[in-house]
Scaffold this motif. Structure first.
Motif, PDB file in Angstrom:
ATOM      1  N   GLY A  33      46.747  40.625  42.804  1.00  0.00           N
ATOM      2  CA  GLY A  33      48.123  40.324  42.477  1.00  0.00           C
ATOM      3  C   GLY A  33      48.277  38.842  42.193  1.00  0.00           C
ATOM      4  N   ASN A  52      52.338  42.769  43.324  1.00  0.00           N
ATOM      5  CA  ASN A  52      51.147  43.428  43.829  1.00  0.00           C
ATOM      6  C   ASN A  52      50.287  43.991  42.705  1.00  0.00           C
ATOM      7  OD1 ASN A  52      50.704  43.482  46.731  1.00  0.00           O
ATOM      8  ND2 ASN A  52      52.780  44.319  46.846  1.00  0.00           N
ATOM      9  N   VAL A 101      47.034  41.117  48.219  1.00  0.00           N
ATOM     10  CA  VAL A 101      48.230  41.917  48.442  1.00  0.00           C
ATOM     11  C   VAL A 101      49.345  40.984  48.888  1.00  0.00           C
ATOM     12  CG1 VAL A 101      47.727  42.399  50.869  1.00  0.00           C
ATOM     13  CG2 VAL A 101      49.114  44.019  49.548  1.00  0.00           C
ATOM     14  N   CYS A 102      50.580  41.359  48.611  1.00  0.00           N
ATOM     15  CA  CYS A 102      51.713  40.581  49.108  1.00  0.00           C
ATOM     16  C   CYS A 102      52.797  41.537  49.573  1.00  0.00           C
ATOM     17  CB  CYS A 102      52.232  39.614  48.058  1.00  0.00           C
ATOM     18  SG  CYS A 102      52.676  40.365  46.494  1.00  0.00           S
TER      19      CYS A 102
END
Length: 126
Positions: A33, A52, A101-102
């Motif tokens: 991401g 993402n 990832v967030c």
């Protein structure tokens, strides 16, 4: 090698718009991401927005919701941060970073950044 390069910063008047670009190389945007962070001298770094890799879900810090939009162009392998209704408080160096990832905690550390760029300066001033 994995790289990201930001562009699109500049001087804009309050209420104006800018679009920042984050060109990725060495990876595709469905693998990592992209997150945008900003920093002003004397202030803590802040996570602004993140998208993402798997489903394109997005997250924003509260102060930019409704004004900023993060997006990505898979064909160009480039992410964008569209910034509208800019305020003097948005003045900062903006960095993009590749992230695994967030989530909803993106606005605050810790951030697990795979790689980040050198930043682009955004100045909002009349």
């Amino acid at each position: 090698q994995v790289h990201v390069v930001e562009s699109g910063g500049g001087l804009v008047q309050p209420g104006g718009s800018l679009r920042l670009s984050c060109a990725a190389s060495g990876f595709t945007l469905d693998y990592y991401g992209i997150g945008w962070l900003r920093q002003t001298p004397g202030k803590e770094r802040e996570g602004v927005a993140c998208i993402n890799p798997s489903d394109g879900s997005t997250y924003y810090t509260e102060s930019v919701k409704g004004r900023f939009t993060i997006s990505r162009d898979m064909a160009k392998n480039t992410a964008y941060l569209q910034m509208n209704s800019l305020k003097p408080g948005d003045t900062a160096v903006y960095y993009c970073a590749a992230v695994a990832v967030c989530g909803s905690s993106w606005s605050s550390p810790p951030w697990y950044l795979e790689v980040w760029g050198q930043g682009t300066l955004v100045t909002v001033s009349s």
